[in-house]
Design a protein around this motif. Structure first.
Motif, PDB file in Angstrom:
ATOM      1  N   ILE A 140     -41.501  56.479  57.091  1.00  0.00           N
ATOM      2  CA  ILE A 140     -40.420  55.538  57.372  1.00  0.00           C
ATOM      3  C   ILE A 140     -39.450  56.222  58.331  1.00  0.00           C
ATOM      4  O   ILE A 140     -39.344  57.460  58.329  1.00  0.00           O
ATOM      5  CB  ILE A 140     -39.716  55.105  56.059  1.00  0.00           C
ATOM      6  N   SER A 141     -38.780  55.450  59.149  1.00  0.00           N
ATOM      7  CA  SER A 141     -37.867  56.035  60.125  1.00  0.00           C
ATOM      8  C   SER A 141     -36.482  56.225  59.517  1.00  0.00           C
ATOM      9  O   SER A 141     -36.108  55.561  58.544  1.00  0.00           O
ATOM     10  CB  SER A 141     -37.769  55.143  61.374  1.00  0.00           C
ATOM     11  N   GLU A 194     -34.555  52.951  59.624  1.00  0.00           N
ATOM     12  CA  GLU A 194     -34.949  51.984  58.597  1.00  0.00           C
ATOM     13  C   GLU A 194     -34.344  52.348  57.249  1.00  0.00           C
ATOM     14  O   GLU A 194     -33.912  51.471  56.486  1.00  0.00           O
ATOM     15  CB  GLU A 194     -36.475  51.919  58.505  1.00  0.00           C
ATOM     16  N   GLN A 231     -38.618  60.264  63.056  1.00  0.00           N
ATOM     17  CA  GLN A 231     -38.355  59.329  64.138  1.00  0.00           C
ATOM     18  C   GLN A 231     -39.432  58.260  64.178  1.00  0.00           C
ATOM     19  O   GLN A 231     -40.602  58.540  63.911  1.00  0.00           O
ATOM     20  CB  GLN A 231     -38.331  60.074  65.488  1.00  0.00           C
ATOM     21  N   SER A 232     -39.048  57.042  64.521  1.00  0.00           N
ATOM     22  CA  SER A 232     -40.038  55.948  64.581  1.00  0.00           C
ATOM     23  C   SER A 232     -40.916  56.103  65.803  1.00  0.00           C
ATOM     24  O   SER A 232     -40.580  56.807  66.750  1.00  0.00           O
ATOM     25  CB  SER A 232     -39.303  54.610  64.620  1.00  0.00           C
TER      26      SER A 232
END
Length: 246
Positions: free
Chosen positions: A191-192, A195, A245-246
């Motif tokens: 998950i970022s 988020e 990071q996404s």
């Protein structure tokens, strides 16, 4: 013909910071330190240390005193936070004792000087302890009120050039909701940072998440209650969530 020993899995990171809450040291009690629980967590730390990982810890103080709760009950906030910092020193000394019972060399380093019981925080000295194979326990947060031990953990992890923050919790990762109260909650594998902040998932406080995001420091959330779980996660096995990071 004897079989060759299996090749150990490569480690994800050679140097990490483990963040655990003060409440994790309580065991089934309602306050303070539960020595068998502290010993069990120390054994998990030793197992990772024996793999050759350079390891530092930040332990919260919520099992003894939490500054925000004191402030909510009418105490002046800065004074309450300093009391919480002193609680983390008590926890650090308890963990140091448990680790040294297992033969692990340990140093407690406090952001608030108290030379009789621990070392003052000097960045280069702390790094040298890690290079010599000692477990370093950072106590007293950042030494400043209004900052949580989550933020202190993120700051120290960056100062020590750690590859990641490992956060040992009650559950094996980050879920869409509390899995204890919501049985159909889904666990994230990845998950970022953004988020986590947008969904208010309570992984760490917002300042710590933002600080990790801005410095691209991964957060790995795993269960501290599974025997050998810490070592498994560092080998890329087991259940955990990585925040990155996404």
């Amino acid at each position: 013909m004897t079989e060759a020993a299996p090749t150990p899995a490569p480690l994800l990171y050679p140097r990490v910071l483990l963040k655990i809450s003060g409440e994790a040291l309580m065991g089934d009690t309602s306050f303070g330190l539960h020595p068998p629980t502290v010993a069990r967590i120390a054994a998990e730390v030793k197992r990772v240390h024996d793999l050759g990982v350079e390891l530092c810890l930040v332990i919260g103080g919520g099992n003894i005193f939490r500054g925000l709760q004191g402030s909510a009950q009418g105490m002046e906030r800065a004074s309450a936070d300093y009391m919480g910092m002193l609680a983390t020193v008590m926890n650090a000394l308890g963990m140091q004792s448990a680790l040294e019972e297992l033969g692990v060399q340990t140093r407690v380093i406090s952001a608030i000087p108290m030379d009789q019981i621990c070392e003052p925080y000097i960045r280069r000295r702390a790094i040298r302890h890690l290079e010599k194979g000692r477990v370093v326990i950072f106590a007293a947060g950042t030494g400043n009120p209004y900052f949580t031990t989550d933020t202190a953990a993120t700051l120290r992890a960056m100062e020590m050039n750690c590859g990641a923050i490992m956060k040992g919790t009650q559950v094996d990762g980050v879920y869409t909701a509390d899995p204890k109260t919501t049985p159909d909650a889904k666990r994230y594998d990845r998950i970022s940072y953004d988020e986590v902040l947008i969904k208010n998932l309570k992984v760490m406080d917002a300042s710590a998440i933002a600080l990790a995001r801005d410095n691209n420091l991964p957060l790995i959330i795993f269960s501290l209650h599974q025997s050998g779980g810490f070592a498994e996660v560092l080998s890329g096995r087991g259940k955990f969530t990585i925040v990155e990071q996404s």
